[in-house]
Design an enzyme around this catalytic site. Structure first.
Site, short mmCIF file in Angstrom:
data_model
loop_
_atom_site.label_atom_id
_atom_site.label_comp_id
_atom_site.label_asym_id
_atom_site.label_seq_id
_atom_site.Cartn_x
_atom_site.Cartn_y
_atom_site.Cartn_z
N LEU A 16 0.81 -1.21 0.00
CA LEU A 16 0.00 0.00 0.00
C LEU A 16 0.85 1.27 0.00
O LEU A 16 0.54 2.24 -0.68
CB LEU A 16 -0.94 0.00 1.22
CG LEU A 16 -1.99 -1.12 1.25
CD1 LEU A 16 -2.80 -1.03 2.53
CD2 LEU A 16 -2.90 -1.03 0.03
N GLY A 19 7.77 3.81 2.95
CA GLY A 19 8.51 4.97 3.40
C GLY A 19 9.70 4.57 4.25
O GLY A 19 9.98 3.38 4.43
N PHE A 21 10.16 5.14 7.55
CA PHE A 21 9.85 4.70 8.90
C PHE A 21 8.81 3.59 8.95
O PHE A 21 8.63 2.96 9.99
CB PHE A 21 9.35 5.89 9.73
CG PHE A 21 10.35 7.01 9.81
CD1 PHE A 21 11.42 6.95 10.69
CD2 PHE A 21 10.23 8.12 8.99
CE1 PHE A 21 12.34 7.96 10.76
CE2 PHE A 21 11.15 9.15 9.06
CZ PHE A 21 12.22 9.07 9.94
N THR A 24 3.67 -0.38 4.50
CA THR A 24 2.30 -0.83 4.75
C THR A 24 1.88 -1.82 3.68
O THR A 24 2.05 -1.57 2.48
CB THR A 24 1.33 0.37 4.76
OG1 THR A 24 1.80 1.35 5.69
CG2 THR A 24 -0.05 -0.08 5.18
N LYS A 41 1.53 -3.10 9.12
CA LYS A 41 2.53 -2.04 9.06
C LYS A 41 3.86 -2.60 9.55
O LYS A 41 3.97 -3.09 10.68
CB LYS A 41 2.09 -0.85 9.91
CG LYS A 41 0.80 -0.21 9.40
CD LYS A 41 0.47 1.06 10.15
CE LYS A 41 -0.82 1.66 9.60
NZ LYS A 41 -0.68 2.05 8.19
N ASP A 139 0.77 12.63 11.52
CA ASP A 139 0.76 12.52 10.05
C ASP A 139 -0.66 12.66 9.51
O ASP A 139 -1.12 11.85 8.69
CB ASP A 139 1.38 11.20 9.60
CG ASP A 139 1.89 11.27 8.16
OD1 ASP A 139 2.00 12.39 7.62
OD2 ASP A 139 2.18 10.21 7.58
#
Length: 373
Positions: A16, A19, A21, A24, A41, A139
């Site tokens: 999905l 990044g 950090f 997903t 995640k 976020d």
């Protein structure tokens, strides 16, 4: 895409997002019937961050404890479970079917003020819940807000960057002074305020992000493309939107450059919006003048039922405003009397016709000689 099962249970079917950090995945739970979909995640992946496993484990445990505080709140994804697999850390969350707010915020397309007020009302409710549990989302952005298919409600997702509101009290002479420690700067350009960029997020950092989403909706311009005041750092946007002065003032205070100048809480923003919400409801009420004498609660019910009622639905009972008056027994009695009288008159007339001799029709016709007389 991963071929092996995570924790010997979850089959990844789609990536999905990816990044630094957090990664997903959409996955299927192979342990349960019908293999339900969930979201996994990958927390602080070692391939992206060279952080010792002990530190990553400690941060992961802190994040899972924070997410567990949210419990079964309906407007955030539920934390189903979490696990460690080959020194990698994963969160398993509920999958929310719907579309992100990003698909509704198209460049050049401007929302109305009433639409943005409704957006703020829904998301501020969620932020109030999150902040009241000692958490900062960090976020808030359109791609992390989903309009749920089942009921059209807005749901805040992706708590992978969530941070507890941590302070430590230290003695400074006779006073206790709260000391805040810096953390990793996590956020998205355009929605991330200055203090969050410095690694010192506050609860009203989330309020700043939501205010920028509101400006994006009102102007049709992405936050990174909006001009700033060089001296103050404030966002310049009002010339691009059609809003009244009161609502613009609320938005401007949400996105102040210095966090001290912003609203301190989501509840405070909701209180500032209340007069605008009441005016908006009053405008809607003006379209229903027959209900002006109702209380606020009744008026809201009238508006809701008027808007949502099916157009072709038949009433189940006769309302009081029906053409039949309340003293219907008296009226019915009078009608019966009139009808009975008419029947008696007709019967009497036909009785007389039967008894009396038939008139000479021929005698009643005019003769040629007296037509013009």
């Amino acid at each position: 895409m991963l071929i092996k099962l995570l924790s010997e249970r979850y089959q990844v079917v789609q990536v999905l997002s990816q990044g630094t950090f957090c990664k997903t995945y959409m996955a299927e739970d192979t342990y349960l019937p019908h293999r339900p979909t969930c979201v996994i995640k990958h927390f602080l992946p070692s391939s992206e961050l060279s952080i010792p496993v002990e530190i990553r484990r400690r941060l992961f445990n802190r994040e899972t404890q924070a997410l567990q505080k949210l419990g079964d709140y309906d407007l955030v994804p539920h934390l189903l479970t979490y696990f460690e697999d080959d020194q990698e850390f994963y969160l398993v969350q509920q999958f929310i079917a719907g579309h992100t707010l990003s698909t509704e915020l198209q460049p050049g397309y401007c929302w109305t003020q009433s639409q943005v007020i409704q957006l703020l009302r829904e998301v501020l409710e969620i932020l109030h819940f999150v902040h009241s549990h000692g958490l900062i989302h960090r976020d808030v952005k359109p791609s992390n807000i989903i309009r749920r298919t089942s009921d059209n409600r807005l749901v805040l997702i992706d708590f992978g960057a969530v941070k507890p509101i941590l302070t430590q009290l230290v003695k400074n002479q006779k006073n206790l002074v709260p000391i805040e420690y810096s953390t990793i700067a996590i956020g998205t350009p355009g929605y991330m305020p200055s203090e969050q960029q410095r690694g010192r997020p506050k609860p009203n950092s989330d309020i700043y992000a939501l205010g920028m989403i509101a400006i994006q909706a009102l102007t049709g311009v992405h936050p990174t493309q909006l001009p700033e005041n060089r001296k103050t750092g404030e966002i310049i946007w009002q010339h691009l939107a059609e809003v009244n002065v009161e609502f613009a003032a609320v938005i401007n205070r949400m996105v102040r450059y210095h966090f001290q100048d912003r609203y301190k809480s989501a509840k405070e923003v909701l209180e500032a919006l209340l007069p605008l919400i009441n005016n908006q409801d009053a405008t809607l009420l003006s379209k229903f003048p027959s209900h002006n004498n109702l209380s606020a609660y009744q008026s809201h019910a009238v508006i809701s039922s008027t808007i949502s009622a099916p157009l072709l639905e038949k009433p189940t009972s006769i309302p009081e405003t029906s053409v039949i008056p309340k003293n219907s027994p008296l009226v019915v009695g009078l009608l019966i009397g009139v009808v009975s009288g008419l029947i008696l008159m007709v019967v009497s007339y036909w009785s007389l016709q039967i008894i009396s001799p038939e008139p000479n029709i021929q005698n009643s016709l005019p003769t040629p000689g007296n037509i013009n007389r």
